[in-house]
Design a protein around this motif. Structure first.
Motif, PDB file in Angstrom:
ATOM      1  N   MET A   1       0.839  -1.197   0.000  1.00  0.00           N
ATOM      2  CA  MET A   1       0.000   0.000   0.000  1.00  0.00           C
ATOM      3  C   MET A   1       0.872   1.245   0.000  1.00  0.00           C
ATOM      4  O   MET A   1       2.043   1.193   0.325  1.00  0.00           O
ATOM      5  CB  MET A   1      -0.906   0.019   1.240  1.00  0.00           C
ATOM      6  N   GLN A 158      -1.482   0.565  -8.159  1.00  0.00           N
ATOM      7  CA  GLN A 158      -2.636   0.910  -7.340  1.00  0.00           C
ATOM      8  C   GLN A 158      -2.815   2.428  -7.321  1.00  0.00           C
ATOM      9  O   GLN A 158      -1.882   3.182  -7.605  1.00  0.00           O
ATOM     10  CB  GLN A 158      -2.461   0.391  -5.906  1.00  0.00           C
ATOM     11  N   TYR A 160      -4.472   5.965  -5.221  1.00  0.00           N
ATOM     12  CA  TYR A 160      -4.921   6.514  -3.947  1.00  0.00           C
ATOM     13  C   TYR A 160      -5.238   7.995  -4.106  1.00  0.00           C
ATOM     14  O   TYR A 160      -4.749   8.666  -5.019  1.00  0.00           O
ATOM     15  CB  TYR A 160      -3.861   6.327  -2.853  1.00  0.00           C
ATOM     16  N   ASN A 187      -8.237   7.640   0.691  1.00  0.00           N
ATOM     17  CA  ASN A 187      -8.793   6.479   0.002  1.00  0.00           C
ATOM     18  C   ASN A 187      -7.685   5.716  -0.716  1.00  0.00           C
ATOM     19  O   ASN A 187      -7.014   6.260  -1.597  1.00  0.00           O
ATOM     20  CB  ASN A 187      -9.855   6.914  -1.013  1.00  0.00           C
ATOM     21  N   ASP A 188      -7.503   4.469  -0.305  1.00  0.00           N
ATOM     22  CA  ASP A 188      -6.524   3.575  -0.914  1.00  0.00           C
ATOM     23  C   ASP A 188      -7.105   2.164  -0.805  1.00  0.00           C
ATOM     24  O   ASP A 188      -6.877   1.459   0.178  1.00  0.00           O
ATOM     25  CB  ASP A 188      -5.190   3.679  -0.177  1.00  0.00           C
ATOM     26  N   PRO A 189      -7.910   1.739  -1.789  1.00  0.00           N
ATOM     27  CA  PRO A 189      -8.577   0.431  -1.692  1.00  0.00           C
ATOM     28  C   PRO A 189      -7.621  -0.725  -1.442  1.00  0.00           C
ATOM     29  O   PRO A 189      -7.919  -1.628  -0.661  1.00  0.00           O
ATOM     30  CB  PRO A 189      -9.277   0.304  -3.054  1.00  0.00           C
ATOM     31  N   ASP A 192      -6.717  -0.823   2.079  1.00  0.00           N
ATOM     32  CA  ASP A 192      -7.892  -0.901   2.941  1.00  0.00           C
ATOM     33  C   ASP A 192      -8.123   0.392   3.723  1.00  0.00           C
ATOM     34  O   ASP A 192      -8.514   0.376   4.888  1.00  0.00           O
ATOM     35  CB  ASP A 192      -7.783  -2.085   3.908  1.00  0.00           C
ATOM     36  N   TYR A 193      -7.861   1.536   3.065  1.00  0.00           N
ATOM     37  CA  TYR A 193      -8.208   2.834   3.632  1.00  0.00           C
ATOM     38  C   TYR A 193      -9.386   3.390   2.842  1.00  0.00           C
ATOM     39  O   TYR A 193      -9.347   3.446   1.607  1.00  0.00           O
ATOM     40  CB  TYR A 193      -7.035   3.811   3.540  1.00  0.00           C
ATOM     41  N   HIS A 194     -10.429   3.808   3.566  1.00  0.00           N
ATOM     42  CA  HIS A 194     -11.640   4.275   2.895  1.00  0.00           C
ATOM     43  C   HIS A 194     -12.222   5.474   3.637  1.00  0.00           C
ATOM     44  O   HIS A 194     -12.685   5.349   4.769  1.00  0.00           O
ATOM     45  CB  HIS A 194     -12.692   3.161   2.826  1.00  0.00           C
TER      46      HIS A 194
END
Length: 210
Positions: A1, A158, A160, A187-189, A192-194
């Motif tokens: 991440m 990825q 973010y 937000n970083d799917p 797992d940050y939402h």
């Protein structure tokens, strides 16, 4: 991440980057105590960007509109990258390199954070400007919005986004001694940050000034 420490890195941008469209009207410096009419910048002794006497960190006159680095000081806007926020396009953020350097960074700030005039004749944009008097300390508020990507441990790209509001509250506050974080939306799917990770009142526009 994406390293969550980028949050603190992004706020460091504010310190380095603090050094719009010319159709915007000049902001008033105050009101006439007799008539109540606004005293506009164009009627004050404060130098404006259009005068050509306000200089950037390299000693060049600041101009209206966006410059090559992404700053639009007249409109209180920055639209660039971590690479360009330090007013150098060299593939680095300061002395640091990494996949975040080309991430898109947007900033907006209030007049009292960094104005678009020079009222004390030092050939610099004034900070902490209230009724035509600068304090040399950025007050008010500033926002950062980052839109970027990175390669995860599996070699997959990825995406973010991050949005942060900070405001000046005076000495004794947790950020740089005088500031506080009002909101962070991260937000970083893949990580797992939402959504909102920090939120506090009062929001923008309710800060003490110097």
């Amino acid at each position: 991440m994406k390293a969550k420490s980028l949050f603190s890195l992004m706020l460091a941008v504010v310190l380095i980057g603090m050094v719009v469209s010319p159709v915007l009207a000049d902001k008033p410096v105050g009101f006439d105590p007799v008539t109540g009419e606004e005293t506009a910048w164009s009627n004050s002794t404060c130098a404006k960007i259009q005068s050509g006497t306000i200089l950037d960190s390299a000693g060049n006159p600041i101009e209206v509109g966006f410059d090559e680095f992404g700053y639009n000081y007249q409109a209180h806007l920055f639209e660039g990258t971590y690479d360009s926020v330090d007013r150098k396009i060299d593939g680095l953020y300061g002395s640091q390199s990494g996949d975040f350097v080309d991430d898109a960074l947007s900033m907006k700030w209030s007049d009292d954070w960094l104005s678009n005039v020079d009222c004390n004749n030092d050939q610099k944009l004034d900070r902490g400007l209230v009724n035509g008097v600068p304090s040399s300390i950025s007050s008010g508020w500033l926002t950062n919005h980052v839109n970027g990507d990175y390669i995860d441990a599996n070699g997959v790209e990825q995406h973010y986004t991050s949005f942060v509001k900070i405001g000046y509250f005076g000495p004794g506050n947790p950020l740089w001694g005088s500031y506080a974080i009002l909101e962070e939306v991260y937000n970083d799917p893949a990580g797992d940050y939402h959504g909102v990770t920090i939120y506090s009142d009062p929001g923008l526009g309710h800060f003490i000034t110097n």
